[in-house]
Design an enzyme around this catalytic site. Sequence first.
Site, PDB file in Angstrom:
ATOM      1  NE  ARG A 159      12.302 -41.148 -25.986  1.00  0.00           N
ATOM      2  CZ  ARG A 159      12.821 -42.342 -25.688  1.00  0.00           C
ATOM      3  NH1 ARG A 159      14.042 -42.640 -26.032  1.00  0.00           N
ATOM      4  NH2 ARG A 159      12.100 -43.237 -25.042  1.00  0.00           N
ATOM      5  CE1 TYR A 165      25.080 -38.658 -15.640  1.00  0.00           C
ATOM      6  CE2 TYR A 165      26.143 -37.009 -14.259  1.00  0.00           C
ATOM      7  CZ  TYR A 165      25.253 -37.338 -15.269  1.00  0.00           C
ATOM      8  OH  TYR A 165      24.557 -36.350 -15.907  1.00  0.00           O
ATOM      9  CE  LYS A 221       3.501 -35.857 -24.813  1.00  0.00           C
ATOM     10  NZ  LYS A 221       4.150 -37.077 -25.277  1.00  0.00           N
ATOM     11  CG  HIS A 229       4.943 -42.101 -16.722  1.00  0.00           C
ATOM     12  ND1 HIS A 229       4.305 -43.306 -16.566  1.00  0.00           N
ATOM     13  CD2 HIS A 229       4.684 -41.717 -18.005  1.00  0.00           C
ATOM     14  CE1 HIS A 229       3.685 -43.624 -17.700  1.00  0.00           C
ATOM     15  NE2 HIS A 229       3.898 -42.680 -18.582  1.00  0.00           N
ATOM     16  CE  LYS A 240      -0.158 -41.913 -18.785  1.00  0.00           C
ATOM     17  NZ  LYS A 240       0.369 -42.161 -20.029  1.00  0.00           N
TER      18      LYS A 240
END
Length: 490
Positions: free
Chosen positions: A342, A385, A337, A241, A149
């Site tokens: 992260r 989980y 961002k 994504h 991409k």
Amino acid sequence: KEHSTVSITVVGASGDLAKKKIFPALFALYYEGCLPEHFTIYGYARSKMTDAELRDMVSKTLTCRIDKRENCGEKMEEFLKRCFYHTGQYDSQEHFVALDKKLKEHEGGRLSNRLFYLSIPPNIFVDAVKCASSSASSSSGWTRVIVEKPFGRDSKTSAALTKSLKQYLEEDQIFRIDHYLGKELVENLSVLRFSNLIFEPLWSRQYIQNVQFIFSEDFGTEGRGGYFDHYGIIRDIMQNHLLQILALFAMETPVSLDAEDIRNEKVKVLRSMRPIQLEDVVIGQYKSTTKGGVTYPGYTDDKTVPKDSLTPTFAAAALFIDNARWDSVPFLMKAGKALHTRSAEIRVQFRHVPGNLYNRNSGGTNLDRTTNELVIRVQPDEGIYLKINNKVPGLGMRLDQSHLNLLYSARYSKEIPDAYERLLLDAIEGERRLFIRSDELDAAWALFTPLLKEIEEKKTIPEFYPHGSRGPVGAHYLAAKHNVQWGDLS
Ligand code: BG6
């Protein structure tokens, strides 16, 4: 197989992606014995470099997870001997003809298969494909091209790109990469759902209150501002994504695990999505912050970004799938961002237990904490989980929420391969399951193009958030409007 060979040409070999991801992934595949016996790797780029210089450059990047292992140095030497370099312009037939000649020498008359990895800016995609396909494609085996991409900026430019590529390649030669599909936990999504009886029956509006797809990075654009400013977070992360993960999450059971069967189901989900309303979107941009005496730059402090840029570095959105399974279930996305952490995860929040006996007895306090939540942690600390309600041991009757926890690092001793390893191996083996078909791409753009157009035409001002924070508060109002609370904050 002994009589065939694979030549892999990394077009744009001196770029960041090649150095950080492609060469290390190829080496990891070599180390694991996954590459065919006869293979050659060519780096192709404009700068002048010798084979020795390329090897030197590549060797510096092979700091992948494998380098701690036994005989790694030896393997690295063997691998580097199979790497070569060819200097060429991306739009020069002549230079690709020269590459073809070199590839033929290595192939030594064996059946040749050729893979081109285009790791170059989008404005030269088509020229490079044209030259590679007309001057350096295989005459005896397959020729495949991996493209990264951005696949256009909107429906129109994406369709134009597809059309141009199809002048030179068949659809089955084009491997559109979305590296999130190569991530272990994303691949596992279908296994979790379709091979465990306890999940699939609950996978619908009847039991699921909302689903969240969350991506966050704790660093800014750092030098990539020039590219980023032209795209923004919605195109960079959401349209591909997160939407791909959503499609895998929400699709109906495919007829088989065959690539076409899976992609048929994904495209159906994408086409069932309701147009995204601007009121259901929050955009943000990070600003400079000083913390503990350190100043963290804002987005527009990046020298490659215009000072008055309105490009979002954060976005949150509520999406809906208008089909029988998912009617009215909010699918929330959040991507940003320069946030505080992260991570990438999928959160499935289940509905309240009807007539919840225990909650009733305790006076009905804090209902939200008593619902089940399934969390699929894509990265880091990969794991899954499930939050369940449990009795706190003791003589009284007090409940709390506990986790049934599958942490990969505790359960499996094997390290998790990088997404690029799996995707490169699949491309070599002709497995298309994890690559994006052109109709999927069209559907993804059809969903986001009107929204992007509206944001850009209206010059919507992003909500500014401090570098390293949790992002704009608007994201909470958006969730609350749909009766949802972001799971990553609880
Ligand atoms: C890329 C985006 O596709 O994915 C980048 O262009 C982003 O902006 C990257 O940083 C994130 O990938 P990962 O695998 O590091 O989460």
